[in-house]
Every structure is written in C-alpha cells, then in structure tokens.
Motif scaffolding. Structure first.
Motif, PDB file in Angstrom:
ATOM      1  N   ASN A  82      95.823  50.952  79.236  1.00 31.54           N
ATOM      2  CA  ASN A  82      94.517  50.870  79.860  1.00 31.54           C
ATOM      3  C   ASN A  82      94.338  52.098  80.762  1.00 31.54           C
ATOM      4  O   ASN A  82      94.947  52.185  81.824  1.00 31.54           O
ATOM      5  CB  ASN A  82      94.412  49.570  80.665  1.00 31.54           C
ATOM      6  CG  ASN A  82      92.998  49.241  81.047  1.00 31.54           C
ATOM      7  OD1 ASN A  82      92.094  50.049  80.886  1.00 31.54           O
ATOM      8  ND2 ASN A  82      92.800  48.048  81.572  1.00 31.54           N
ATOM      9  N   LYS A  89      90.532  51.478  76.780  1.00 34.67           N
ATOM     10  CA  LYS A  89      91.676  50.612  76.525  1.00 34.67           C
ATOM     11  C   LYS A  89      92.124  50.801  75.073  1.00 34.67           C
ATOM     12  O   LYS A  89      91.296  50.795  74.164  1.00 34.67           O
ATOM     13  CB  LYS A  89      91.295  49.156  76.763  1.00 34.67           C
ATOM     14  CG  LYS A  89      92.461  48.196  76.698  1.00 34.67           C
ATOM     15  CD  LYS A  89      92.028  46.759  76.886  1.00 34.67           C
ATOM     16  CE  LYS A  89      91.655  46.521  78.325  1.00 34.67           C
ATOM     17  NZ  LYS A  89      91.430  45.082  78.607  1.00 34.67           N
ATOM     18  N   GLU A  91      94.868  49.226  72.306  1.00 34.42           N
ATOM     19  CA  GLU A  91      95.790  48.144  71.983  1.00 34.42           C
ATOM     20  C   GLU A  91      96.421  48.450  70.628  1.00 34.42           C
ATOM     21  O   GLU A  91      95.721  48.772  69.679  1.00 34.42           O
ATOM     22  CB  GLU A  91      95.059  46.806  71.898  1.00 34.42           C
ATOM     23  CG  GLU A  91      94.373  46.423  73.175  1.00 34.42           C
ATOM     24  CD  GLU A  91      93.525  45.166  73.041  1.00 34.42           C
ATOM     25  OE1 GLU A  91      93.299  44.527  74.065  1.00 34.42           O
ATOM     26  OE2 GLU A  91      93.095  44.844  71.911  1.00 34.42           O
ATOM     27  N   ASP A 140      93.989  52.745  68.403  1.00 32.94           N
ATOM     28  CA  ASP A 140      93.484  51.460  68.877  1.00 32.94           C
ATOM     29  C   ASP A 140      93.261  50.502  67.714  1.00 32.94           C
ATOM     30  O   ASP A 140      92.590  50.834  66.741  1.00 32.94           O
ATOM     31  CB  ASP A 140      92.175  51.636  69.655  1.00 32.94           C
ATOM     32  CG  ASP A 140      91.695  50.338  70.268  1.00 32.94           C
ATOM     33  OD1 ASP A 140      92.542  49.554  70.731  1.00 32.94           O
ATOM     34  OD2 ASP A 140      90.471  50.115  70.288  1.00 32.94           O
ATOM     35  N   ASN A 142      92.270  47.213  68.496  1.00 33.76           N
ATOM     36  CA  ASN A 142      91.326  46.242  69.033  1.00 33.76           C
ATOM     37  C   ASN A 142      91.799  44.802  68.806  1.00 33.76           C
ATOM     38  O   ASN A 142      91.079  43.963  68.283  1.00 33.76           O
ATOM     39  CB  ASN A 142      89.949  46.472  68.419  1.00 33.76           C
ATOM     40  CG  ASN A 142      88.851  45.879  69.262  1.00 33.76           C
ATOM     41  OD1 ASN A 142      89.062  45.527  70.415  1.00 33.76           O
ATOM     42  ND2 ASN A 142      87.663  45.773  68.693  1.00 33.76           N
ATOM     43  N   THR A 144      92.701  42.269  70.915  1.00 34.20           N
ATOM     44  CA  THR A 144      92.140  41.179  71.706  1.00 34.20           C
ATOM     45  C   THR A 144      90.843  40.657  71.104  1.00 34.20           C
ATOM     46  O   THR A 144      90.627  39.450  71.046  1.00 34.20           O
ATOM     47  CB  THR A 144      91.900  41.638  73.162  1.00 34.20           C
ATOM     48  OG1 THR A 144      93.126  42.143  73.694  1.00 34.20           O
ATOM     49  CG2 THR A 144      91.435  40.505  74.032  1.00 34.20           C
ATOM     50  N   ALA A 145      90.008  41.543  70.626  1.00 37.98           N
ATOM     51  CA  ALA A 145      88.723  41.130  70.036  1.00 37.98           C
ATOM     52  C   ALA A 145      88.927  40.375  68.731  1.00 37.98           C
ATOM     53  O   ALA A 145      88.079  39.567  68.341  1.00 37.98           O
ATOM     54  CB  ALA A 145      87.834  42.349  69.811  1.00 37.98           C
ATOM     55  N   ARG A 146      90.023  40.610  68.059  1.00 41.93           N
ATOM     56  CA  ARG A 146      90.299  39.951  66.772  1.00 41.93           C
ATOM     57  C   ARG A 146      91.118  38.674  66.907  1.00 41.93           C
ATOM     58  O   ARG A 146      91.344  37.977  65.926  1.00 41.93           O
ATOM     59  CB  ARG A 146      91.050  40.898  65.829  1.00 41.93           C
ATOM     60  CG  ARG A 146      90.290  42.139  65.474  1.00 41.93           C
ATOM     61  CD  ARG A 146      91.025  43.009  64.466  1.00 41.93           C
ATOM     62  NE  ARG A 146      92.225  43.598  65.030  1.00 41.93           N
ATOM     63  CZ  ARG A 146      93.450  43.416  64.532  1.00 41.93           C
ATOM     64  NH1 ARG A 146      93.655  42.674  63.497  1.00 41.93           N
ATOM     65  NH2 ARG A 146      94.497  44.009  65.093  1.00 41.93           N
ATOM     66  N   THR A 147      91.568  38.360  68.128  1.00 44.99           N
ATOM     67  CA  THR A 147      92.447  37.224  68.335  1.00 44.99           C
ATOM     68  C   THR A 147      91.646  36.001  68.747  1.00 44.99           C
ATOM     69  O   THR A 147      90.838  36.061  69.663  1.00 44.99           O
ATOM     70  CB  THR A 147      93.483  37.541  69.436  1.00 44.99           C
ATOM     71  OG1 THR A 147      94.177  38.735  69.061  1.00 44.99           O
ATOM     72  CG2 THR A 147      94.480  36.415  69.590  1.00 44.99           C
ATOM     73  N   HIS A 148      91.874  34.910  68.049  1.00 43.58           N
ATOM     74  CA  HIS A 148      91.224  33.632  68.404  1.00 43.58           C
ATOM     75  C   HIS A 148      92.066  32.924  69.433  1.00 43.58           C
ATOM     76  O   HIS A 148      93.274  32.772  69.275  1.00 43.58           O
ATOM     77  CB  HIS A 148      91.072  32.748  67.176  1.00 43.58           C
ATOM     78  CG  HIS A 148      90.209  33.349  66.123  1.00 43.58           C
ATOM     79  ND1 HIS A 148      88.846  33.392  66.229  1.00 43.58           N
ATOM     80  CD2 HIS A 148      90.524  33.951  64.943  1.00 43.58           C
ATOM     81  CE1 HIS A 148      88.350  33.989  65.168  1.00 43.58           C
ATOM     82  NE2 HIS A 148      89.343  34.341  64.368  1.00 43.58           N
ATOM     83  N   ARG A 149      91.464  32.480  70.495  1.00 46.94           N
ATOM     84  CA  ARG A 149      92.199  31.758  71.546  1.00 46.94           C
ATOM     85  C   ARG A 149      91.568  30.412  71.765  1.00 46.94           C
ATOM     86  O   ARG A 149      90.450  30.195  71.752  1.00 46.94           O
ATOM     87  CB  ARG A 149      92.201  32.562  72.832  1.00 46.94           C
ATOM     88  CG  ARG A 149      92.905  33.880  72.621  1.00 46.94           C
ATOM     89  CD  ARG A 149      93.544  34.342  73.898  1.00 46.94           C
ATOM     90  NE  ARG A 149      94.164  35.617  73.644  1.00 46.94           N
ATOM     91  CZ  ARG A 149      95.466  35.795  73.623  1.00 46.94           C
ATOM     92  NH1 ARG A 149      96.281  34.813  73.843  1.00 46.94           N
ATOM     93  NH2 ARG A 149      95.975  36.976  73.389  1.00 46.94           N
TER      94      ARG A 149
END
Length: 149
Positions: A82, A89, A91, A140, A142, A144-149
C-alpha cells in the motif's frame, strides 16, 4: 577456442550482475542501499512493515501479508503493498517476490530491492509515480475485490 569464449561470456555476465546489484539492508529501523540510508522502517508485527520518507517522515509504504483467514491453507495467501502517499494499492499472490522463509527483515529487504529494480523507488527513497503506475499494471491482481466474504 569455444571454451574461452564461453568462459569470457560467463565472466561478463557475472560482473554485470554484481555491478548492477545493490546491497539493501534493514537494521536499527534504517533502510540502507549501498550504505546510504534512504528510508526508515518499522516492524509492526511478523506480517506488517511500514516504511517512512527521510524528508518528512510520511509513511510511504505499508506492507501486509494476508492469510485470507485460513492460516493452515497457504494457497490463498497474498500480500499487499500500500503506497500511502500515492494512494495506490498492489495485491499479489506472487509470494516469491517477497518471501524469505520466516525472516521478515530479509523479506522486506527483498521488497525494497524489487522496488528499486522496477524503479518504483528512486535511489534516494522517493516514489516515482510513473513507474508506480506501471508496477501496478504489471503486478496488481486486485484480490480483495474478487474475494467473497
């Protein structure tokens, strides 16, 4: 004759590698490149490091290792670089770029070498915004944007 040429080529390759490599060390919260301090470092814990500018003590980079909530399953682990002052950022799951077994200081030295090689960091420890944009495009994922929580 061919052996002499091969030997000469091998020696040239080794000398170029040694010539262009930079000695990066982190000791006593100082990041030095070839003996010159370029950043300040702070180890937050085993999975986080912060790097600060020499000019104004701004936090330039925060490194985080994420186990994705599954400490025993490493295939979903990733790291976050970051770049706080630039608001960028990155990832990535390419842990080979940053890992050095369980020695986090050596891993962070590897990160700084990588950023210098990619010219994201200048030899004076400043961020190069043009190279940072290229770095983000290259690495990158990305996550976090692709992770389902």
């Amino acid at each position: 004759m061919a052996i002499n040429r091969l030997l000469a080529f091998f020696l040239v390759m080794i000398s170029c590698n040694v010539y262009f490599s930079q000695e990066v060390t982190i000791k006593d919260d100082k990041v030095t490149v070839d003996g010159k301090q370029i950043l300040k470092a702070e180890k937050i814990n085993l999975a986080q490091y912060s790097f600060f500018s020499m000019k104004n003590d701004d936090e330039v980079l925060l490194y985080k290792y994420m186990d994705n909530g599954t400490p025993s399953y490493v295939n979903d682990d990733f790291f976050i670089l970051n770049f706080l002052t630039a608001k960028v950022k990155v990832e990535s799951t390419d842990l080979g770029k940053v890992s050095n077994f369980m020695n986090s200081r050596k891993g962070m030295e590897k990160v700084v070498r990588w950023l210098l090689k990619e010219r994201v960091l200048t030899p004076d420890g400043e961020l190069n915004p043009d190279r940072l944009a290229i770095f983000k495009e290259k690495y990158d994922e990305n996550i976090t944007a692709r992770t389902h929580r």
